[in-house]
Design a protein around this motif. Structure first.
Motif, PDB file in Angstrom:
ATOM      1  N   PHE A  77       0.830  -1.209   0.000  1.00 33.62           N
ATOM      2  CA  PHE A  77       0.000   0.000   0.000  1.00 33.62           C
ATOM      3  C   PHE A  77       0.858   1.250   0.000  1.00 33.62           C
ATOM      4  O   PHE A  77       0.668   2.151  -0.810  1.00 33.62           O
ATOM      5  N   SER A  78       1.819   1.319   0.910  1.00 35.37           N
ATOM      6  CA  SER A  78       2.615   2.542   1.027  1.00 35.37           C
ATOM      7  C   SER A  78       3.492   2.764  -0.201  1.00 35.37           C
ATOM      8  O   SER A  78       3.628   3.898  -0.673  1.00 35.37           O
ATOM      9  N   SER A  79       4.070   1.702  -0.748  1.00 34.16           N
ATOM     10  CA  SER A  79       4.922   1.889  -1.932  1.00 34.16           C
ATOM     11  C   SER A  79       4.099   2.305  -3.146  1.00 34.16           C
ATOM     12  O   SER A  79       4.481   3.217  -3.881  1.00 34.16           O
ATOM     13  N   PHE A  80       2.958   1.672  -3.369  1.00 31.43           N
ATOM     14  CA  PHE A  80       2.141   2.033  -4.524  1.00 31.43           C
ATOM     15  C   PHE A  80       1.549   3.427  -4.354  1.00 31.43           C
ATOM     16  O   PHE A  80       1.487   4.196  -5.309  1.00 31.43           O
ATOM     17  N   PHE A  81       1.129   3.784  -3.143  1.00 32.67           N
ATOM     18  CA  PHE A  81       0.579   5.116  -2.890  1.00 32.67           C
ATOM     19  C   PHE A  81       1.639   6.181  -3.150  1.00 32.67           C
ATOM     20  O   PHE A  81       1.353   7.212  -3.752  1.00 32.67           O
ATOM     21  N   ALA A  82       2.877   5.927  -2.736  1.00 33.42           N
ATOM     22  CA  ALA A  82       3.954   6.891  -2.981  1.00 33.42           C
ATOM     23  C   ALA A  82       4.223   7.032  -4.479  1.00 33.42           C
ATOM     24  O   ALA A  82       4.421   8.149  -4.982  1.00 33.42           O
ATOM     25  N   ILE A  83       4.212   5.933  -5.202  1.00 36.92           N
ATOM     26  CA  ILE A  83       4.448   5.981  -6.646  1.00 36.92           C
ATOM     27  C   ILE A  83       3.342   6.767  -7.353  1.00 36.92           C
ATOM     28  O   ILE A  83       3.608   7.617  -8.214  1.00 36.92           O
TER      29      ILE A  83
END
Length: 121
Positions: A77-83
């Motif tokens: 979640f956090s990696s995709f949201f940041a991207i």
């Protein structure tokens, strides 16, 4: 069929249409704020779906759990949201630069003219 799903889809579509009408009824600042808020909401929803899909792949196709369920969910979640947010910010900056070049505003005048005032004009 599933009447709850159809009712939820109809309600969500109606709310999105009201939001679009609200944004079009205002000035450039309202459009900018609505577009920014909607992009964050869509980034959250897409990140949740991406994390859920990664969990599904790990459970169904994996030969075992490599991460805990919470660890996988938080990481994806956090990696995709940041991207997604970085992508939206990048495109916002491209739009601002395009407005500056189309209106032939020099580097020195950029301090006085903010991008939102350019969109409003």
């Amino acid at each position: 069929g599933r009447p709850i799903s159809a009712l939820l889809g109809f309600t969500l579509g109606f709310l999105i249409e009201l939001l679009i009408v609200f944004a079009h009824g205002g000035d450039g600042e309202r459009r900018f704020r609505v577009a920014s808020a909607v992009s964050v909401v869509f980034a959250l929803f897409s990140s949740i779906m991406f994390a859920d899909g990664c969990h599904y792949i790990q459970v169904v196709w994996g030969s075992g759990l490599y991460f805990s369920e919470w660890g996988l969910g938080i990481a994806t979640f956090s990696s995709f949201f940041a991207i997604v947010l970085c992508n939206h910010f990048f495109h916002l900056q491209r739009t601002v630069r395009r407005f500056y070049t189309e209106r032939r505003i020099s580097i020195h005048d950029k301090k006085d003219k903010m991008a939102i005032s350019l969109i409003r004009d």
